[in-house]
Design an enzyme around this catalytic site. Structure first.
Site, mmCIF file in Angstrom:
data_model
loop_
_atom_site.group_PDB
_atom_site.id
_atom_site.type_symbol
_atom_site.label_atom_id
_atom_site.label_comp_id
_atom_site.label_asym_id
_atom_site.label_seq_id
_atom_site.Cartn_x
_atom_site.Cartn_y
_atom_site.Cartn_z
ATOM 1 N N SER A 44 52.662 65.374 109.107
ATOM 2 C CA SER A 44 53.563 65.251 110.256
ATOM 3 C C SER A 44 53.755 63.831 110.758
ATOM 4 O O SER A 44 54.599 63.602 111.635
ATOM 5 C CB SER A 44 53.063 66.123 111.417
ATOM 6 O OG SER A 44 53.351 67.480 111.173
ATOM 7 N N LYS A 47 57.249 62.575 111.051
ATOM 8 C CA LYS A 47 58.109 62.737 112.225
ATOM 9 C C LYS A 47 58.289 61.434 112.984
ATOM 10 O O LYS A 47 59.207 61.323 113.814
ATOM 11 C CB LYS A 47 57.549 63.812 113.137
ATOM 12 C CG LYS A 47 57.497 65.209 112.514
ATOM 13 C CD LYS A 47 57.058 66.249 113.527
ATOM 14 C CE LYS A 47 57.005 67.637 112.921
ATOM 15 N NZ LYS A 47 55.763 67.907 112.168
ATOM 16 N N SER A 104 54.305 68.077 117.902
ATOM 17 C CA SER A 104 54.560 67.961 116.456
ATOM 18 C C SER A 104 55.267 69.197 115.908
ATOM 19 O O SER A 104 54.965 69.672 114.807
ATOM 20 C CB SER A 104 53.244 67.723 115.705
ATOM 21 O OG SER A 104 53.493 67.256 114.405
ATOM 22 N N LYS A 209 51.438 59.561 116.355
ATOM 23 C CA LYS A 209 51.689 60.805 115.631
ATOM 24 C C LYS A 209 50.500 61.193 114.779
ATOM 25 O O LYS A 209 49.938 60.377 114.061
ATOM 26 C CB LYS A 209 52.925 60.641 114.728
ATOM 27 C CG LYS A 209 53.519 61.939 114.287
ATOM 28 C CD LYS A 209 54.208 62.648 115.442
ATOM 29 C CE LYS A 209 54.195 64.139 115.286
ATOM 30 N NZ LYS A 209 52.860 64.753 115.393
#
Length: 370
Positions: A44, A47, A104, A209
């Site tokens: 993730s 992202k 997320s 993140k």
């Protein structure tokens, strides 16, 4: 223009991570790295690029935080981390961005991409185009979510490049510090819980993140600021959530404890007697458009040298605040940063007689020095 002076071996620090890197956010100076260029699945952390594309679209006026997006069936179908959006639901871009940044959410990342680009895969193309612009040379995106897919990879070093850009947005920093929040949906509230637990107990942490899949292991791209110095760390392929937190904490502590930011020239400081070809006085006062900062080890002396790169031709008069060139700083002989320099005063053109005299003098000087 930013250059990178690698200070990773100054103290012989060994983190023990599979892949990791630590940089100072403004200059990009590398303070630690290990296996930072191996291509790995980012999960993730992917992202981060989706967040950046969205924020840049907002900044350019292409979309706004208040614009609404209708969730598609494809977005609804996303597995993994999600907030369980139903197809047909309308959300603002702000809500979708918050869901991506805090929780997320895979479904929110797909809806966000479709809302900005119309087509999901058009948005993924934008992600790859932006990666090339940022010189993320070992990166290829196949989706916005980070869910496992062939030929979807990046590196710790490349992650810092997009992280430097996205963390400049105050909204991203604000959302990155949220622990729990809620988004209003038609029939319920969706709870957003931050996947980065370090925001609760690491001083100055404000992003960026997390990532986790079986293939990628546990990763974290983080940002923290202390004493006006922002550090960005990336840890990839940790074996557990607790290990990625421990490695990130140790890495950031190493940076804050052993390095400091120094301002060589502040943006309100006049630099006198800089040669401006064709100007009335031959020289003029200039200043940097932004503070010229470097990062140096706390307990060591590093020699710095300034060099001015002045444009060869101008349209006179040069008004106060207009760009006249750049100033570069070298540390121990290696250039690490350049900043734009602007006129600190109005600069007028020399008259024809002065220009002819200077031209003749330069010709004589060049002849003597042959």
């Amino acid at each position: 223009m930013v250059f990178s002076l690698n200070l990773a071996n100054v103290y012989g620090f060994d983190l023990g991570a599979y892949s990791a890197i630590l940089i100072e956010a403004e200059t990009g100076q590398v303070l630690y790295e290990h296996n930072a260029d191996e291509e790995l699945p980012p999960a993730s952390i992917t992202k981060t690029m989706a967040m950046l594309i969205a924020m840049e679209a907002i900044e350019s006026g292409e979309v706004s935080l208040e614009d609404t997006v209708t969730v598609s069936r494809y977005a609804e179908s996303m597995g993994g981390s999600q907030i369980f959006l139903d197809a047909g639901t309308e959300l603002t871009i702000e809500d979708l961005l918050k869901a991506v940044t805090v929780a997320s959410a895979n479904d929110a990342s797909v809806a966000l991409a479709e809302g900005i680009s119309g087509s999901y895969y058009s948005f993924v193309d934008k992600m790859n185009e932006r990666a090339k612009e940022l010189k993320m040379e070992n990166t290829n995106f196949r989706n916005t979510t980070g869910l496992p897919e062939a030929e979807h990879y990046t590196t710790a070093r490349d992650i810092t490049k997009m992280s430097q850009k996205v963390i400049k947005y105050p909204e991203i920093r604000e959302w990155g510090q949220i622990w729990v929040d809620y988004i209003d949906l038609p029939n319920r509230q969706a709870m957003l819980t931050n996947t980065n637990r370090l925001i609760l107990n690491y001083q100055g942490m404000d992003g960026i993140k997390t990532g986790h899949t079986s293939e990628a292991g546990y990763g974290l791209a983080s940002s923290a600021v202390r004493d006006d110095m922002r550090l960005i760390s990336v840890v990839l392929k940790a074996e557990s959530e607790s290990e990625r937190q421990e490695l990130t904490t140790r890495l950031l502590d190493y940076g804050f404890n052993n390095f400091r930011q120094q301002t060589l020239i502040s943006d309100d400081e006049a630099i006198h007697n800089v040669e401006i070809p064709g100007s009335r006085n031959g020289t003029a006062s200039v200043r940097v458009a932004q503070d010229l900062n470097v990062v140096i080890p706390r307990n060591d002396d590093y020699e710095t040298e300034l060099n001015y790169y002045i444009e060869e031709e101008y349209d006179f008069p040069i008004l106060e605040g207009e760009t006249v060139g750049e100033v570069g700083v070298k540390m121990n002989g290696q250039e690490i940063s350049r900043k734009e320099i602007v006129a600190a005063e109005e600069i007028n053109r020399a008259n024809i007689f002065t220009r002819l005299f200077r031209g003749a003098a330069n010709t004589v000087r060049d002849f003597i020095n042959r």
